[in-house]
Design an enzyme around this catalytic site. Structure first.
Site, PDB file in Angstrom:
ATOM      1  N   GLY A  72       0.835  -1.204   0.000  1.00 37.15           N
ATOM      2  CA  GLY A  72       0.000   0.000   0.000  1.00 37.15           C
ATOM      3  C   GLY A  72       0.865   1.247   0.000  1.00 37.15           C
ATOM      4  CB  ALA A  78      -3.148  -8.983  -1.239  1.00 33.01           C
ATOM      5  CG  HIS A  79      -1.444  -7.192   4.342  1.00 31.64           C
ATOM      6  ND1 HIS A  79      -1.390  -6.850   5.664  1.00 31.64           N
ATOM      7  CD2 HIS A  79      -1.156  -6.068   3.645  1.00 31.64           C
ATOM      8  CE1 HIS A  79      -1.069  -5.565   5.764  1.00 31.64           C
ATOM      9  NE2 HIS A  79      -0.918  -5.079   4.555  1.00 31.64           N
ATOM     10  CB  THR A 101      11.186 -10.043 -12.092  1.00 33.31           C
ATOM     11  OG1 THR A 101      12.181  -9.820 -13.087  1.00 33.31           O
ATOM     12  CG2 THR A 101      10.604 -11.444 -12.250  1.00 33.31           C
ATOM     13  CB  CYS A 125       4.467   5.262  12.138  1.00 31.86           C
ATOM     14  SG  CYS A 125       4.081   4.475  10.599  1.00 31.86           S
TER      15      CYS A 125
END
Lengths: 398, 100
Positions: A71, A200-201, A237, A324
């Site tokens: 993200g 995705a997580h 890649t 953070c």
């Protein structure tokens, strides 16, 4: 002892079906997607299938999805890429004060490059007023970026309304939807966004896989130059297993989202009721316009880190706000922005639940959380003598 | 060198042709900010999408395209109509002559 994971906004466990989909791409299907022989072709086809699935989750076209590593990368890409592409039109950007650090720090970077940035205030629930966005726009404004939902306080922003204003004025609109996509229905067309970040997580996919939605026809300067991956817009890649996992997680989320929401919503409401039943505990964020699995509080007279440790000792894993802020032991900018005094912001605690959370877990939480508050207040030097006072200060009383 | 030889030589080399104004295209692809070799990959893909006789416009700010796109047209037998130089990018116009 029970171990209850209540930090789903930090990350989620991998869905077993996602792992099964990924494994062949760690083993026999190891080809480089750019290679012209069979293993490469299989990898390429798998990526394009994942792109279709990922796009479907947000009602986008496959060609509008750029896979990234996180993200944070997508947010950096959106801000820097749009700022560079549109700087000939103007050099003013609007963000809110409750953005993730990957937006705030990208904005600060752009300020050093000569851009002007407006940091919009929010109300006590953490909501941006669309009228404030409209007022902040000037002839130089090229980009507006407002977070979709806050991971710290759970508040969902009026993104569609802000997007409408941006489009009426011909300004590019981005939203950081990391905390929202996968937890609530997300439709990029209904939201009126040109760019959207999601990871995705957050919906039981792997870490290291995220995407930036870029509306067809939008110009953006790449963050990473090199090869022709992702249509030349993000070289390197591809992380094939992770991308495959993101696609599978998107398919499962399309199938299970409503079931997940129905599962967590009453549990979250029960947790909020429990928290608010304790004296001098405040719900942070919006009471209704909030993520379905998100309960966040400020507990007066208690230091948040102590609370997290006590909760962990009792087997409940939670967070004190943004990672953070927690690591730096600084007051959360989000809590300060919604008007929580600095000394109270230290007593922040965030619980986020998911599809594995059970009714028994909630019962245990409802018993344990108030006990921990009581215990910590008994030993807190700040709490002595506060009972019966009307003001909400927690200055140490000697 | 004979006149015939000179004409033949000119015909074989790609020519940069600049247009005074853009022309109407049947399809337009915007690859501004994309670097090499995206202009060549995009041309190949997009030419397949249009009919013979139709015109494709490619928008790019990549300077290497000035050499590569006329060369690609010569190699593939498609007609390079010309380039319109806009404020911050080029518009290339290509007529599809045959299926590649």
């Amino acid at each position: 002892m029970k171990k209850i994971y209540m930090d789903h906004v930090a990350t989620n466990p991998l869905h077993p079906e996602v792992l099964d989909a990924m494994l062949p791409f760690f083993k026999e299907n190891y080809g480089n997607p750019l290679s012209l022989y069979e293993p490469g072709i299989k990898a390429r086809e798998a990526i394009e299938h994942a792109r279709e699935s990922t796009a479907s989750l947000i009602n986008a076209k496959a060609k509008e999805i750029i896979f990234t590593s996180s993200g944070a990368e997508s947010n950096n890409f959106a801000l820097k890429g749009i700022a560079s592409a549109h700087q000939n039109k103007g050099k003013h950007i609007i963000v809110s004060r409750v953005e993730h650090h990957s937006i705030l720090n990208s904005a600060r970077f752009l300020e050093k490059q000569g851009f002007a940035v407006t940091y919009l205030p929010v109300d006590n629930y953490g909501r941006v007023n669309p009228a404030d966005v409209e007022k902040a726009v000037n002839d130089e404004t090229i980009l507006i970026s407002i977070i979709h939902a806050s991971s710290e306080i759970g508040t969902i922003q009026p993104i569609a309304d802000i997007g409408k204003i941006a489009h009426e004025k011909g300004i590019v609109f981005h939203t950081d939807s990391v905390a929202a996509t996968g937890n609530i229905p997300v439709d990029v067309k209904a939201l009126n966004v040109d760019l959207m970040t999601f990871a995705a997580h957050q919906f039981y996919g792997p870490k290291g896989a995220a995407a930036l939605y870029v509306r067809e026809g939008s110009r953006i300067v790449p963050l990473i130059y090199g090869g022709i991956q992702e249509g030349g817009r993000r070289a390197g890649t591809e992380n094939v297993p992770a991308i495959v996992g993101m696609g599978k997680a998107a398919e499962i989320t399309i199938r299970d989202l409503q079931k997940r929401i129905d599962h967590v919503l009453p549990k979250r409401d029960s947790m909020i009721s429990t928290g608010l039943s304790v004296d001098k505990v405040i719900l942070t964020g919006h009471p209704e316009q909030r993520l379905p699995g998100h309960a966040s509080f400020v507990v007066e007279y208690i230091e948040g880190e102590a609370m997290l440790m006590m909760l962990a000792v009792k087997g409940i894993y939670s967070a004190s706000g943004s990672a953070c802020s927690s690591k730096a032991l600084k007051s959360s900018p989000v809590l300060i922005s919604i008007g929580v005094p600095v000394h109270l912001a230290q007593g922040s605690v965030v619980f986020t639940i998911g599809e594995s959370t059970t009714d028994e877990d909630i019962t245990y939480f409802n018993e344990t959380f108030p006990q921990i508050i009581t215990r910590l207040r008994e030993i807190s030097p700040y709490s002595k003598g506060w009972e019966g006072t009307e003001d909400a200060t927690c200055t140490a009383k000697k | 060198m004979s006149t015939t030889e000179t004409s033949q030589k000119v015909h074989d080399e790609p020519q940069l042709k600049f247009l005074d104004k853009p022309i109407e295209a049947d399809a337009t692809t915007d690859i501004i900010y994309m670097m090499c070799p995206m202009h060549l990959l995009t041309i190949e893909d997009q030419v397949k999408e249009i009919e013979t006789g139709q015109i494709l416009s490619i928008l790019t700010d990549y300077d290497g395209a000035l050499e590569d796109i006329p060369e690609w047209c010569l190699k593939t037998g498609n007609e390079f109509i010309g380039i319109f130089e806009d404020d911050d990018h080029y518009k290339f116009f290509i007529k599809k002559i045959k299926e590649s």
